[in-house]
Design a protein around this motif. Structure first.
Motif, PDB file in Angstrom:
ATOM      1  N   VAL A 239       0.810  -1.216   0.000  1.00 40.48           N
ATOM      2  CA  VAL A 239       0.000   0.000   0.000  1.00 40.48           C
ATOM      3  C   VAL A 239       0.846   1.271   0.000  1.00 40.48           C
ATOM      4  O   VAL A 239       0.461   2.282  -0.600  1.00 40.48           O
ATOM      5  CB  VAL A 239      -0.994  -0.008   1.191  1.00 40.48           C
ATOM      6  N   GLY A 240       2.014   1.249   0.652  1.00 41.49           N
ATOM      7  CA  GLY A 240       2.869   2.434   0.622  1.00 41.49           C
ATOM      8  C   GLY A 240       3.209   2.835  -0.805  1.00 41.49           C
ATOM      9  O   GLY A 240       3.200   4.020  -1.156  1.00 41.49           O
ATOM     10  N   HIS A 241       3.467   1.850  -1.643  1.00 36.20           N
ATOM     11  CA  HIS A 241       3.771   2.113  -3.043  1.00 36.20           C
ATOM     12  C   HIS A 241       2.524   2.531  -3.812  1.00 36.20           C
ATOM     13  O   HIS A 241       2.593   3.338  -4.731  1.00 36.20           O
ATOM     14  CB  HIS A 241       4.409   0.872  -3.674  1.00 36.20           C
ATOM     15  N   ILE A 242       1.376   1.966  -3.434  1.00 36.13           N
ATOM     16  CA  ILE A 242       0.122   2.347  -4.091  1.00 36.13           C
ATOM     17  C   ILE A 242      -0.223   3.799  -3.772  1.00 36.13           C
ATOM     18  O   ILE A 242      -0.652   4.560  -4.653  1.00 36.13           O
ATOM     19  CB  ILE A 242      -1.014   1.401  -3.653  1.00 36.13           C
ATOM     20  N   VAL A 243      -0.022   4.211  -2.515  1.00 35.54           N
ATOM     21  CA  VAL A 243      -0.245   5.607  -2.151  1.00 35.54           C
ATOM     22  C   VAL A 243       0.681   6.506  -2.950  1.00 35.54           C
ATOM     23  O   VAL A 243       0.283   7.577  -3.434  1.00 35.54           O
ATOM     24  CB  VAL A 243      -0.018   5.822  -0.631  1.00 35.54           C
TER      25      VAL A 243
ATOM     26  N   GLY B 134      -1.862   8.363  -4.943  1.00 41.13           N
ATOM     27  CA  GLY B 134      -2.244   9.423  -4.026  1.00 41.13           C
ATOM     28  C   GLY B 134      -2.989   8.867  -2.824  1.00 41.13           C
ATOM     29  O   GLY B 134      -3.449   7.713  -2.830  1.00 41.13           O
ATOM     30  N   SER B 135      -3.142   9.663  -1.778  1.00 41.07           N
ATOM     31  CA  SER B 135      -3.734   9.185  -0.531  1.00 41.07           C
ATOM     32  C   SER B 135      -5.255   9.121  -0.561  1.00 41.07           C
ATOM     33  O   SER B 135      -5.865   8.291   0.102  1.00 41.07           O
ATOM     34  CB  SER B 135      -3.281  10.064   0.639  1.00 41.07           C
ATOM     35  N   TYR B 136      -5.898   9.992  -1.351  1.00 37.32           N
ATOM     36  CA  TYR B 136      -7.369  10.105  -1.306  1.00 37.32           C
ATOM     37  C   TYR B 136      -8.053   8.792  -1.697  1.00 37.32           C
ATOM     38  O   TYR B 136      -8.926   8.295  -0.976  1.00 37.32           O
ATOM     39  CB  TYR B 136      -7.831  11.241  -2.216  1.00 37.32           C
ATOM     40  N   LYS B 137      -7.660   8.214  -2.833  1.00 36.27           N
ATOM     41  CA  LYS B 137      -8.311   6.993  -3.309  1.00 36.27           C
ATOM     42  C   LYS B 137      -8.105   5.835  -2.336  1.00 36.27           C
ATOM     43  O   LYS B 137      -9.014   5.028  -2.112  1.00 36.27           O
ATOM     44  CB  LYS B 137      -7.774   6.627  -4.688  1.00 36.27           C
TER      45      LYS B 137
ATOM     46  N   ALA C  77      -3.916  -0.424   5.461  1.00 36.29           N
ATOM     47  CA  ALA C  77      -4.019   0.469   4.301  1.00 36.29           C
ATOM     48  C   ALA C  77      -4.451   1.865   4.735  1.00 36.29           C
ATOM     49  O   ALA C  77      -3.888   2.876   4.283  1.00 36.29           O
ATOM     50  CB  ALA C  77      -5.011  -0.107   3.288  1.00 36.29           C
ATOM     51  N   PHE C  78      -5.437   1.928   5.613  1.00 32.80           N
ATOM     52  CA  PHE C  78      -5.895   3.232   6.105  1.00 32.80           C
ATOM     53  C   PHE C  78      -4.804   3.893   6.942  1.00 32.80           C
ATOM     54  O   PHE C  78      -4.563   5.102   6.835  1.00 32.80           O
ATOM     55  CB  PHE C  78      -7.165   3.059   6.940  1.00 32.80           C
ATOM     56  N   HIS C  79      -4.140   3.102   7.778  1.00 36.66           N
ATOM     57  CA  HIS C  79      -3.054   3.601   8.626  1.00 36.66           C
ATOM     58  C   HIS C  79      -1.938   4.223   7.787  1.00 36.66           C
ATOM     59  O   HIS C  79      -1.463   5.324   8.082  1.00 36.66           O
ATOM     60  CB  HIS C  79      -2.518   2.444   9.468  1.00 36.66           C
ATOM     61  N   ILE C  80      -1.526   3.535   6.734  1.00 35.76           N
ATOM     62  CA  ILE C  80      -0.435   4.034   5.892  1.00 35.76           C
ATOM     63  C   ILE C  80      -0.836   5.329   5.193  1.00 35.76           C
ATOM     64  O   ILE C  80      -0.090   6.317   5.204  1.00 35.76           O
ATOM     65  CB  ILE C  80      -0.027   2.980   4.853  1.00 35.76           C
ATOM     66  N   SER C  81      -2.012   5.338   4.590  1.00 36.46           N
ATOM     67  CA  SER C  81      -2.432   6.513   3.830  1.00 36.46           C
ATOM     68  C   SER C  81      -2.708   7.705   4.738  1.00 36.46           C
ATOM     69  O   SER C  81      -2.356   8.850   4.399  1.00 36.46           O
ATOM     70  CB  SER C  81      -3.654   6.192   2.969  1.00 36.46           C
ATOM     71  N   LEU C  82      -3.305   7.465   5.907  1.00 40.47           N
ATOM     72  CA  LEU C  82      -3.591   8.572   6.816  1.00 40.47           C
ATOM     73  C   LEU C  82      -2.307   9.136   7.415  1.00 40.47           C
ATOM     74  O   LEU C  82      -2.125  10.365   7.491  1.00 40.47           O
ATOM     75  CB  LEU C  82      -4.529   8.107   7.935  1.00 40.47           C
ATOM     76  N   ASN C  83      -1.379   8.264   7.821  1.00 42.29           N
ATOM     77  CA  ASN C  83      -0.119   8.754   8.373  1.00 42.29           C
ATOM     78  C   ASN C  83       0.744   9.420   7.308  1.00 42.29           C
ATOM     79  O   ASN C  83       1.474  10.374   7.597  1.00 42.29           O
ATOM     80  CB  ASN C  83       0.647   7.606   9.041  1.00 42.29           C
ATOM     81  N   SER C  84       0.663   8.952   6.069  1.00 42.96           N
ATOM     82  CA  SER C  84       1.384   9.616   4.980  1.00 42.96           C
ATOM     83  C   SER C  84       0.860  11.029   4.787  1.00 42.96           C
ATOM     84  O   SER C  84       1.632  11.972   4.582  1.00 42.96           O
ATOM     85  CB  SER C  84       1.223   8.816   3.687  1.00 42.96           C
TER      86      SER C  84
END
Length: 404
Positions: A65-69, A73-76, A114-121
Motif C-alpha cells: 500500500v505504501g507504493h500504491i499511495v 495518491g492518498s485520497y483513493k 491500508a488506512f493507517h499508511i495513507s492517513l499517516n502519509s
C-alpha cells in the motif's frame, strides 16, 4: 468542478477528527473480545491465534500500500480502505463461525493497515508543509478515540449485546470518516506517476531493515498490543472480575497514553527524547511487571487488591511508553531516503511480522501456562526499549528537540 482549498488550521483539525475516528472505530471491538471468544467457542490459545491472523492481511497491505499511495495518491486509498474496513467489521460483529471469521479478519487487517499508511502519509505531508511536529499529538488523539470507545464498552457490557453496539459504532464511524476524508481531497497526496523507482515489482528489492527502529518499535508497541488483546480477558478469566469493571486496566492504560502523547513537547523540553524513552520504558515496564506479579501472588485470595495493583501498573505503563512508538515513526522517516508512505509501509511490514509471531507466543504461553505468565513477556520487552533508544536521535530531522 473546483475543489475548495482549506487552511492549515482546518487541515489539522480534520486530521485530528480522522485519527480520533480511526482509534474509536478499530478499537471498539477490543473490549468485547471476551464476547467474541465465547461466541466462537475457542480456548485462549485458539482465540489468540485466530486474532493474530489479521496480521497476515496487514503484512500484505504493508508490503504494497505504501507504493500504491505513492502511485495513486492518498485520497483513493483512504476512501477504498474505509469502505472495506467497516463493511468487514460489521460482518465480523454478526458472525459466530470461525471459518467465516478468519478470512474476514484477514481482510480487516489489510484494510486497517491500508488506512493507517495513507492517513499517516497524509499527516507526515502536513507536518512537512507546516513544519510543526504533529505526528505524536495525532497518535495521542488516536489513543483518545481508543480510550473513549473502551469507556463506552465498559458501560454497555452486560446491558447491550456486542453486535448491536458495534453495528451502530461502525455505521457512524464509516459515514463520518468518508465525510472528513472527502474534505481533505484538495490537499491530499497526489500521484507520482512519473516516478517508477517505487513500482510494486521493486518492493522487495527496496525493502530496508533498520534494526534499531524495528527493535525499538516492537518492544514499545507490544505492550499496547497485548493490553488490547488480553487485558479484558485477563480481568474476567484470571482474576474473576465481573461486569464492565474488566475494562478499567485498558482504559487507564490508554488514558495515560493520551496524556503522554499530548504532552510530548513538555517532555522533550525537559529531557532529550532518547533518554525520556529509556526512562519511560523502564518505569512503565517495571510497574506493569509488578502488576502482573501481584496478580499471580494475590489473585486467588485478594482478587480486588490484585486487580487494583494491576490496574495501577497499566496506568504507569501507558504513561511511560506513550510517546515512544510515534517517536520511532518520526525517527524512521528521518533515517530513510524513501517517501514517507513507503517508509511507513516497510516499518509496519517488519513490525507486523514480529507482532504476528509475538501474538502466537503470547497465545500459546497463555494456553500451556497461564495468561499471567504470558503477560510477563510484553513487560520484559518494554524494559528492552532502552537498547534501541539511540535511534530516536534522528528525530531532530522532524523538528524534535534532542541531544546530540
Amino acid at each position: 468542478m473546483t475543489i475548495k482549498e482549506i487552511t492549515p488550521e482546518v487541515e489539522y483539525k480534520t486530521l485530528t477528527k480522522l485519527f480520533f475516528l480511526f482509534g474509536f472505530g478499530i478499537m471498539s471491538w477490543i473490549p468485547r473480545f471476551p464476547d467474541f471468544k465465547d461466541r466462537l467457542g475457542l480456548t485462549n490459545g485458539e482465540f489468540g491465534s485466530v486474532i493474530s491472523l489479521g496480521s497476515l492481511g496487514a503484512l500484505i497491505s504493508l508490503l504494497t500500500v505504501g507504493h500504491i499511495v505513492h502511485k495513486l495518491g492518498s485520497y483513493k486509498v483512504l476512501i477504498a480502505s474505509t469502505c472495506v474496513l467497516y463493511l468487514g467489521f460489521i460482518l465480523i460483529a454478526n458472525i459466530s463461525s470461525s471459518l467465516i471469521f478468519i478470512p474476514v479478519n484477514i481482510l480487516v487487517g489489510f484494510s486497517i493497515s491500508a488506512f493507517h499508511i495513507s492517513l499517516n502519509s497524509q499527516a507526515f505531508d502536513s507536518q512537512t508543509r507546516t513544519t510543526k511536529p504533529i505526528i505524536v499529538k495525532l497518535h495521542g488523539i488516536w489513543a483518545l478515540g481508543a480510550v473513549i470507545t473502551g469507556i463506552v464498552s465498559g458501560l454497555l457490557i452486560g446491558r447491550v449485546s456486542a453486535a448491536i453496539q458495534l453495528d451502530i459504532v461502525y455505521i457512524l464511524v464509516f459515514l463520518l470518516t468518508l465525510k472528513y476524508v472527502n474534505s481533505l481531497r484538495s490537499i491530499s497526496l497526489q500521484p507520482k506517476l512519473e516516478d517508477d523507482h517505487y513500482s510494486v515489482k521493486q518492493i522487495l528489492t527496496s525493502l530496508r531493515f533498520d534494526r534499531l527502529i524495528a527493535g525499538g518499535m516492537i518492544c514499545a508497541i507490544f505492550l499496547e498490543i497485548s493490553m488490547g488483546d488480553w487485558s479484558n480477558i485477563f480481568g474476567r478469566e484470571y482474576l474473576k472480575i465481573e461486569g464492565g469493571l474488566i475494562t478499567l486496566p485498558y482504559i487507564l492504560f490508554m488514558g495515560a497514553l493520551i496524556v503522554g502523547r499530548l504532552n510530548i513537547s513538555k517532555i522533550i523540553a525537559s529531557v532529550p527524547i532518547n533518554r525520556a524513552a529509556s526512562l519511560g520504558a523502564i518505569t512503565g515496564g517495571s510497574f506493569f511487571l509488578l502488576g502482573v506479579i501481584a496478580s499471580i501472588a494475590f489473585g486467588d485470595t485478594h482478587k480486588y487488591l490484585a486487580f487494583g495493583i494491576f490496574s495501577f501498573g497499566c496506568f504507569v505503563a501507558g504513561l511511560g511508553t506513550s510517546f515512544i512508538t510515534p517517536s520511532f515513526f518520526n525517527a524512521a522517516a528521518a533515517r530513510s531516503p524513501l517517501p514517507n508512505s513507503v517508509v511507513i509501509g516497510q516499518i509496519g511490514l517488519i513490525n507486523n511480522f514480529l507482532i504476528f509471531c509475538g501474538k502466537w507466543v503470547i497465545a500459546w504461553t497463555a494456553q500451556f501456562t497461564s495468561l499471567a505468565v504470558a503477560l510477563l513477556i510484553p513487560a520484559l520487552m518494554a524494559l528492552s526499549v532502552a537498547f534501541f533508544s539511540k535511534a530516536l536521535l534522528s528525530g531532530n530531522a522532524k523538528g524534535e528537540s534532542v541531544e546530540e
